[in-house]
Design a protein around this motif. Structure first.
Motif, PDB file in Angstrom:
ATOM      1  N   CYS A   1       0.047 -31.346  17.152  1.00  0.00           N
ATOM      2  CA  CYS A   1      -1.162 -31.280  17.970  1.00  0.00           C
ATOM      3  C   CYS A   1      -1.365 -29.889  18.545  1.00  0.00           C
ATOM      4  CB  CYS A   1      -1.107 -32.317  19.098  1.00  0.00           C
ATOM      5  SG  CYS A   1       0.119 -31.954  20.381  1.00  0.00           S
ATOM      6  N   SER A   2      -2.554 -29.700  19.084  1.00  0.00           N
ATOM      7  CA  SER A   2      -2.931 -28.489  19.825  1.00  0.00           C
ATOM      8  C   SER A   2      -2.800 -27.215  18.995  1.00  0.00           C
ATOM      9  CB  SER A   2      -2.101 -28.378  21.112  1.00  0.00           C
ATOM     10  OG  SER A   2      -2.211 -29.545  21.883  1.00  0.00           O
ATOM     11  N   LEU A   3      -3.273 -27.255  17.764  1.00  0.00           N
ATOM     12  CA  LEU A   3      -3.226 -26.079  16.901  1.00  0.00           C
ATOM     13  C   LEU A   3      -4.361 -25.132  17.272  1.00  0.00           C
ATOM     14  CD1 LEU A   3      -1.751 -28.378  15.264  1.00  0.00           C
ATOM     15  CD2 LEU A   3      -2.476 -27.166  13.231  1.00  0.00           C
ATOM     16  N   SER A   4      -4.048 -23.839  17.380  1.00  0.00           N
ATOM     17  CA  SER A   4      -5.096 -22.842  17.587  1.00  0.00           C
ATOM     18  C   SER A   4      -5.911 -22.763  16.290  1.00  0.00           C
ATOM     19  CB  SER A   4      -4.478 -21.486  17.909  1.00  0.00           C
ATOM     20  OG  SER A   4      -3.737 -21.016  16.797  1.00  0.00           O
ATOM     21  N   ASP A   5      -7.075 -22.151  16.350  1.00  0.00           N
ATOM     22  CA  ASP A   5      -7.913 -22.057  15.153  1.00  0.00           C
ATOM     23  C   ASP A   5      -7.203 -21.388  13.973  1.00  0.00           C
ATOM     24  OD1 ASP A   5      -9.979 -23.444  16.344  1.00  0.00           O
ATOM     25  OD2 ASP A   5     -11.070 -21.638  16.943  1.00  0.00           O
ATOM     26  N   PRO A   6      -6.495 -20.251  14.179  1.00  0.00           N
ATOM     27  CA  PRO A   6      -5.813 -19.639  13.023  1.00  0.00           C
ATOM     28  C   PRO A   6      -4.716 -20.537  12.432  1.00  0.00           C
ATOM     29  CG  PRO A   6      -5.985 -18.068  14.837  1.00  0.00           C
ATOM     30  CD  PRO A   6      -6.429 -19.397  15.361  1.00  0.00           C
ATOM     31  N   ILE A   7      -3.988 -21.239  13.278  1.00  0.00           N
ATOM     32  CA  ILE A   7      -2.919 -22.103  12.773  1.00  0.00           C
ATOM     33  C   ILE A   7      -3.511 -23.346  12.117  1.00  0.00           C
ATOM     34  CG2 ILE A   7      -0.929 -23.522  13.452  1.00  0.00           C
ATOM     35  CD1 ILE A   7      -0.253 -21.243  15.432  1.00  0.00           C
ATOM     36  N   ARG A   8      -4.594 -23.869  12.671  1.00  0.00           N
ATOM     37  CA  ARG A   8      -5.281 -24.996  12.039  1.00  0.00           C
ATOM     38  C   ARG A   8      -5.761 -24.591  10.642  1.00  0.00           C
ATOM     39  NH1 ARG A   8      -7.145 -29.397  14.022  1.00  0.00           N
ATOM     40  NH2 ARG A   8      -7.168 -28.628  16.161  1.00  0.00           N
ATOM     41  N   GLU A   9      -6.270 -23.378  10.526  1.00  0.00           N
ATOM     42  CA  GLU A   9      -6.741 -22.887   9.234  1.00  0.00           C
ATOM     43  C   GLU A   9      -5.599 -22.817   8.224  1.00  0.00           C
ATOM     44  OE1 GLU A   9      -8.723 -18.791   7.677  1.00  0.00           O
ATOM     45  OE2 GLU A   9      -9.570 -19.651   9.510  1.00  0.00           O
ATOM     46  N   VAL A  10      -4.423 -22.351   8.655  1.00  0.00           N
ATOM     47  CA  VAL A  10      -3.254 -22.303   7.776  1.00  0.00           C
ATOM     48  C   VAL A  10      -2.889 -23.718   7.320  1.00  0.00           C
ATOM     49  CG1 VAL A  10      -0.768 -21.823   7.706  1.00  0.00           C
ATOM     50  CG2 VAL A  10      -2.330 -20.150   8.707  1.00  0.00           C
ATOM     51  N   PHE A  11      -2.935 -24.676   8.243  1.00  0.00           N
ATOM     52  CA  PHE A  11      -2.625 -26.067   7.894  1.00  0.00           C
ATOM     53  C   PHE A  11      -3.630 -26.600   6.874  1.00  0.00           C
ATOM     54  CE2 PHE A  11       0.690 -26.281  10.865  1.00  0.00           C
ATOM     55  CZ  PHE A  11       1.282 -27.515  10.825  1.00  0.00           C
ATOM     56  N   GLU A  12      -4.906 -26.271   7.057  1.00  0.00           N
ATOM     57  CA  GLU A  12      -5.941 -26.770   6.142  1.00  0.00           C
ATOM     58  C   GLU A  12      -5.834 -26.118   4.768  1.00  0.00           C
ATOM     59  OE1 GLU A  12      -9.520 -26.074   8.383  1.00  0.00           O
ATOM     60  OE2 GLU A  12      -9.147 -27.793   9.700  1.00  0.00           O
ATOM     61  N   ILE A  13      -5.644 -24.802   4.735  1.00  0.00           N
ATOM     62  CA  ILE A  13      -5.544 -24.087   3.452  1.00  0.00           C
ATOM     63  C   ILE A  13      -4.335 -24.559   2.659  1.00  0.00           C
ATOM     64  CG2 ILE A  13      -5.063 -21.817   2.430  1.00  0.00           C
ATOM     65  CD1 ILE A  13      -6.848 -20.633   4.674  1.00  0.00           C
ATOM     66  N   SER A  14      -3.225 -24.799   3.356  1.00  0.00           N
ATOM     67  CA  SER A  14      -1.998 -25.225   2.681  1.00  0.00           C
ATOM     68  C   SER A  14      -2.007 -26.711   2.329  1.00  0.00           C
ATOM     69  CB  SER A  14      -0.788 -24.932   3.570  1.00  0.00           C
ATOM     70  OG  SER A  14      -0.846 -25.712   4.744  1.00  0.00           O
ATOM     71  N   GLY A  15      -2.972 -27.461   2.875  1.00  0.00           N
ATOM     72  CA  GLY A  15      -3.039 -28.895   2.622  1.00  0.00           C
ATOM     73  C   GLY A  15      -2.128 -29.719   3.520  1.00  0.00           C
ATOM     74  N   PHE A  16      -1.479 -29.069   4.483  1.00  0.00           N
ATOM     75  CA  PHE A  16      -0.581 -29.786   5.382  1.00  0.00           C
ATOM     76  C   PHE A  16      -1.323 -30.813   6.229  1.00  0.00           C
ATOM     77  CE2 PHE A  16       3.803 -27.872   5.772  1.00  0.00           C
ATOM     78  CZ  PHE A  16       3.773 -27.300   4.515  1.00  0.00           C
ATOM     79  N   ASP A  17      -2.591 -30.556   6.504  1.00  0.00           N
ATOM     80  CA  ASP A  17      -3.360 -31.518   7.302  1.00  0.00           C
ATOM     81  C   ASP A  17      -3.583 -32.825   6.548  1.00  0.00           C
ATOM     82  OD1 ASP A  17      -5.093 -30.137   5.532  1.00  0.00           O
ATOM     83  OD2 ASP A  17      -6.820 -30.602   6.790  1.00  0.00           O
ATOM     84  N   LYS A  18      -3.336 -32.825   5.240  1.00  0.00           N
ATOM     85  CA  LYS A  18      -3.451 -34.056   4.444  1.00  0.00           C
ATOM     86  C   LYS A  18      -2.122 -34.820   4.430  1.00  0.00           C
ATOM     87  CE  LYS A  18      -7.580 -32.963   2.725  1.00  0.00           C
ATOM     88  NZ  LYS A  18      -8.136 -32.135   3.778  1.00  0.00           N
ATOM     89  N   ILE A  19      -1.036 -34.108   4.740  1.00  0.00           N
ATOM     90  CA  ILE A  19       0.304 -34.690   4.704  1.00  0.00           C
ATOM     91  C   ILE A  19       0.757 -35.130   6.090  1.00  0.00           C
ATOM     92  CG2 ILE A  19       2.731 -34.208   4.152  1.00  0.00           C
ATOM     93  CD1 ILE A  19       1.680 -31.959   2.296  1.00  0.00           C
ATOM     94  N   ILE A  20       0.430 -34.315   7.088  1.00  0.00           N
ATOM     95  CA  ILE A  20       0.886 -34.535   8.457  1.00  0.00           C
ATOM     96  C   ILE A  20      -0.324 -34.710   9.362  1.00  0.00           C
ATOM     97  CG2 ILE A  20       2.146 -33.498  10.385  1.00  0.00           C
ATOM     98  CD1 ILE A  20       3.600 -31.796   8.124  1.00  0.00           C
ATOM     99  N   PRO A  21      -0.392 -35.811  10.103  1.00  0.00           N
ATOM    100  CA  PRO A  21      -1.529 -36.011  11.003  1.00  0.00           C
ATOM    101  C   PRO A  21      -1.604 -34.895  12.058  1.00  0.00           C
ATOM    102  CG  PRO A  21      -0.316 -38.053  10.699  1.00  0.00           C
ATOM    103  CD  PRO A  21       0.511 -36.960  10.082  1.00  0.00           C
ATOM    104  N   VAL A  22      -2.821 -34.383  12.249  1.00  0.00           N
ATOM    105  CA  VAL A  22      -3.068 -33.303  13.205  1.00  0.00           C
ATOM    106  C   VAL A  22      -4.036 -33.820  14.267  1.00  0.00           C
ATOM    107  CG1 VAL A  22      -4.017 -30.976  13.511  1.00  0.00           C
ATOM    108  CG2 VAL A  22      -2.759 -31.545  11.410  1.00  0.00           C
TER     109      VAL A  22
END
Length: 114
Positions: A80-101
């Protein structure tokens, strides 16, 4: 990089602060592993990234390994509480599909039943 932990109704919350990169990813992994080992009775782990300013691929690897370990133990793992740059890294890497954010700690706690 620093990791502080607390409990909330059986949920472990690990608050990561600073930067996680190749120079300290091992420390980050050890801090998470230690906190999880001490919290074996809990059913959920939240990593709160509110204070994190940067995460490299080495840090993402630690998150993925932690998620896999907890999944094998039938425990929930969310971030939780990802800053915009870190959220972007999670989205680009596909981690947001694996780990709930979740946007906030309170939303993450509500999602895991904490």
């Amino acid at each position: 990089m620093e990791v502080n932990t607390e409990r909330d109704n059986g949920t472990l919350i690990a608050k990561a602060e600073g930067r996680v990169d190749g120079s300290n990813a091992r420390e980050f992994e050890e801090a998470l592993d230690s906190a999880i080992t001490q919290h074996e009775d809990g059913q959920a782990v939240i990593v709160d990234f509110e204070g994190l300013s940067y995460i490299s691929s080495a840090g993402l690897r630690v998150i993925l390994l932690t998620a896999r370990t907890l999944r094998k133990q039938d425990k929930e793992f969310v971030v939780c509480s990802l800053s915009d740059p870190i959220r972007e890294v999670f989205e680009i890497s596909g981690f947001d599909k694996i780990i709930p954010v979740y946007a906030t700690r309170s939303e993450a706690l509500a999602a895991v039943g904490g």
